[in-house]
Design a protein around this motif. Sequence first.
Motif: not given
Lengths: 339, 504
Positions: A173-181
């Motif tokens: 599914v590859g749920t990419a709901d996170l970002a790291i900056i």
Amino acid sequence: MTASPARGPIRLALAEDPLSVTASAPWIGPLVALGTRAARFSRKQQGRQLVVALSVPQRDFAATLIAAGWVLTQSVTELPEPMEILRATEPGTVLRVVSERDVILDHFTWLDEEKSPPRLHLSSSQWQVPRIRALQVVDGVALDKPLRMARPEPGAIGRLARMTDGWDSRLAVGTADLAIIGTRTWLQEDFDAFLSREDEMQAEKPKELIEDLAKAAAKGKPYKVGFGHGALLDVVLPDSEKSATWFTTVFAAARLADKLPLPSALNAAILDGSGAIKYLAEIETPVVICILDRSVADETAAEMVVQLRNTRGEPLSLAEDLGWRPPGGVEALAFTVAL
Amino acid sequence: MSRIDALNQRYAACASLVHSGVEIVAVGDPAGARFNAAVRRLMVLFKDEGGGYLEDLVGAAKALRWRQITQPQPLDFNPGLRQLAGEVTKHAARLRGAIGDQALLDELATAAAELAATEPVVGTLLLRSCEEVGAASCVVIAASRPAAAGLESWLNEHGVMVLTAGGLERDQPEREQAYVIGPPRFYRSSLVTAPVMSGISFLLPSWFGDRSVPRSAISDYAEGAIRIEARVFTEGDTTEPDWELPEDAEEENEFLPQPVWGNRQSGDREPTSEEVEARKVLLSGNLAMWLDDGERIRSLDPAQPAGERVTYTEVPAVRAGTYLLLRQGETERGALHRAAIARLARGEIIDQAQAAWKHLLAERLQESGYRQVVRQLRAAGIRTADRARAWTNPNLIRPSSDQDFERLLQWLGINTQPTFGYASMLRKTLYQVSAEIGKQLEAAVSAADLSELETTGYLSLDVKTEGFRGILATRVLAVSPFTEIVPRHDARVPFEDRSGQWLE
């Protein structure tokens, strides 16, 4: 994640070398736990943005550990059987296929049900359907050429969090709901570390790791962490040019100004360091976690967080509302703001 | 030791310091106390009377006092101390007859001379402590690079390592005990909130009253707040002179070498459309610049790894220690704007549409005044209303929030489209051009010797592209506490100015 203040934390250890046994440290487990607690809180709380700010003696690994905790808490979708999906799929559709050793992103050409076992044909490879662990149709991705990567292994932390069931569905599914900056170079170094439980037995090492270690030794080259080795890289699963699946998008803070606003599909952003935190006012994800590095002299970022809290924030109690206590050496605050 | 072992130790050192605190050793210093009392009386006089004629004496006196606290090495290794004492005496003599309190002038001169003839007490204690603990187990921390150099010239003979706080963070030597010269508040808070070792002692003269330990910026609101206590020990002869000193505690700024800013000259008026409110910023390399509150300014972070050093800083975040990237001659933002307009098919039309709404906004600001306009904009639901003046700047394309921009156009009586679309397209193009220039700057920065930047404070970068005459990386030394009205085209262009010379 079973760490809880009531029961006493499970002591985790970090290592840069997959084969070494390292001593655990009391600050590691709670950072992973923060990621899971924030995820659980955000599901209950709608309409307001949760902001957590913590300061650590040195930034290393903090963002990665919190990210791992967040990822661990994501729910698993029950996927239909691969055959069922394939029978309903039009040729040309982009599919994500998880096999025993790989994750592939490629165009579906046709399903050969004449053969036994049935065969799935993608534009550049073919697969025996019973050996496919999970697959999913992927919308909205423009794919020039197929992508293939070693299948990520959740490793020790995955076993600890009982993620191994449903892991393949997650990958598909590859749920990419996170970002790291943050500073991309340093984050990539952090991803290469291995997380394990103290005194853990040398459990089954991923095949990919063993093979790559052997290859490196044979060529006399230093070992380089890659996907499929069971490092934090596999749990946090950042996007890259070669990734067939990912859970996290990494943004370099220095380049962020030209990339705002962030995609609206994101549920959480971890801002690692002042270079990222200075964009706090422009981040509108439901959850924001700011990591302040106390070893850095400049306190502008901390002042920004405090100002936001005092002007627009409703303070929360970390202990009561999130069920989390900072470990020694870490201080933290939390509040919500209207979005 | 592996990176992770070092990190674990650092967390442990922090927890340990929270538990046991830092040590402060206040050493009795009668000669220093006498001089300090005289300086404080001088400061009261300076505050009451102002007067440029006192500036030289005040500058020299503060510099001498600062040096005395931060460089307690034996007199033979401290020629600068005698020199500064001489400056104090000289300026005191020049003021003979110019101020009423001649006794104060005499006292300053005598006390300064006494300082220059007395072996520093803190230095004696420092050496003894290092020898007790063993040179290999300790490190001495100095308040600045010149202070480190001064202490090093003496302590090298004894095999004792000397570092600045920044050097300690960079090198992280494996030592158990740090002896820090001066009070905790002269140092960045990270020295105690993110300690590299768990044994930290501050050595200072006992007449320095403020023994507060800095806290991290979020500690007032945080759970698990890092609050470091201090255990104070006193040694030696702590008698102080019997003068009646003012009650109010001296601010840290009283001690630190500071530029003399004077007062705002521009009066109370609003800037015209060709002017901006700007703060004077003193830069390394004897330069200064007027910094207006417009859009972000290009800056450099040498602590970041290659490829991620060139970034932007919002104007309010520019402070002492920030490194700015400035073009000589035309400002970068002027060039960016031109390049973006040139790239767009309807560039001219877009430029005109921008000018139209900005001009209207500037008119309203002139008519009603800034505060009134901000109030009205807030009432119209615009969150960032306080940026109203900044938005008249042609280089700040549009308010960052879509909602704020729409409401602003409504308030101005301008149709949302096509102005909104034009501004957004221009911004997007500007960002693209900016990203490209950013890459070129990164390349130039990677090729440069950044260690030179850190020691001297400024550096010329070599950018091999047409249209770039020269990029200067320079450290901000100080930012003025008040603004002045300056012509718009003067903003952000560096010019020569020596006001920062005490600061480097």
